[in-house]
Design an enzyme around this catalytic site. Sequence first.
Site: not given
Length: 429
Positions: A234, A275, A347-348
């Site tokens: 995090g 981590e 194509c978006e």
Amino acid sequence: MTSTTVATEPLFCPEIAGFDVSELAKKYGTPTYVYDAAQIIRQLDRLRAFDVIRYAQKANSNLAILALMRRQGVVVDAVSVGEMYRAHRAGYPFTTAAGLPPPIVYTADIFDREALEWVDRHRIHPNLGSPDMIDQFGQRCPGRPVTLRINPGFGHGHSQKTNTGGPSSKHGIWHEQLEECLRLAERYRLPVVGLHMHIGSGTDFEHLAQVCEAMERMARRVGPQLTTISAGGGLPTPYRADDIEIDIDRYFELWNATRRRLEQALGHSLTLEIEPGRYPVAQAGYLIAEIRAIKTMGNNLFYLVDAGFNNLARPILYGAYHPMAIATKDFSQQSETVEVVVGGPLCESGDIFTQTDGGTVVRRRLPPARVGDYLVIGGAGAYGFVMGSNYNSKTMAAEVLLQQGADYLVRNREPVEDLCRLEMIPTNY
Ligand code: LLP
């Protein structure tokens, strides 16, 4: 088009770790991910105070990155059979002698059947995130040590989608069920040797610090069987020039004090793990793309590049901000900038790198560019390539590692033929 942002990052990026970007682009084609090994090592070195650095490979699981981690004495987290397989292919043993940190830990909220089979067969240490996982593991592997992942009841992330704690999160064992889960583990004689908490990705110091307190409370309830506590990942990294760096030394001191108090209470020493996924790799990665079209739509100027959200999905998923620069050595127009929208080839209409959470398209100040210039997108080493896809039947980008003055191709550009490799047309069609 609504608002305007002003970039404060460098506007030109002619080189990465001493390598000419244009030459890299010509040699490997575009789009290509480039990773700077020295930067990864610098970030790891900042975390050395922790006893164990367990890299969350979901951030970037290229075999060469995993092999680099291994040579740096870093162990790994795996969240799927694929990640356990990758770690092993990169040279990690599945398991080692008791007393040493497990080289690979499987962390999840479910065991799919194949994962349970792997964890059993290869004696991989599991980090269990649900009572059902304890049950399934206990039935299959009674007597083996486990870690429990606890949801402390709160969470925080850079986006709602990366918050992994609290009642709306599916992750971990709910803190109020710890006793029940300890009894379940006892039923199968599973020593609970580890406790793990991860409240979210890209969070901040204040939220991360709250985890220490929760860990201390939970760890006391687990008692002397405990040998390892994990602070999870995090850790935020700066994406914008004015984002602040997290004070790692202060963070370690908080955890170390927690660990020392617990050691007193439990009567033996405890291993302290961290981590991180993003922290070691985010800033070390760049996505190089070529500007293939420049066009105006009303008042907006678009730079359209040959990389899209099939290569880097963070902007469309989270409205994530990535620094961008033009790879030119021509600084003559340095003070001159234009406001542009940067988009990809898909194509978006959401295929835009300059957007905020919710999909609002924004402009970015970049130098005037020409078709054929290269665009460098920074902060792309974490959750970049790994979240890529074949959408629009685009092939996956190449990946290159720069290390000690040499450039290594560490993943070929996907050949177009591979797109159909697993497909077949029924013969009686
Ligand atoms: N440990 C666990 C159990 C996790 O679930 C994660 C991330 C990490 C460690 C590593 O978190 P980090 O240090 O990288 O923040 N795709 C998103 C991030 C999703 C993270 C999911 N879990 C993004 O691009 O920001």
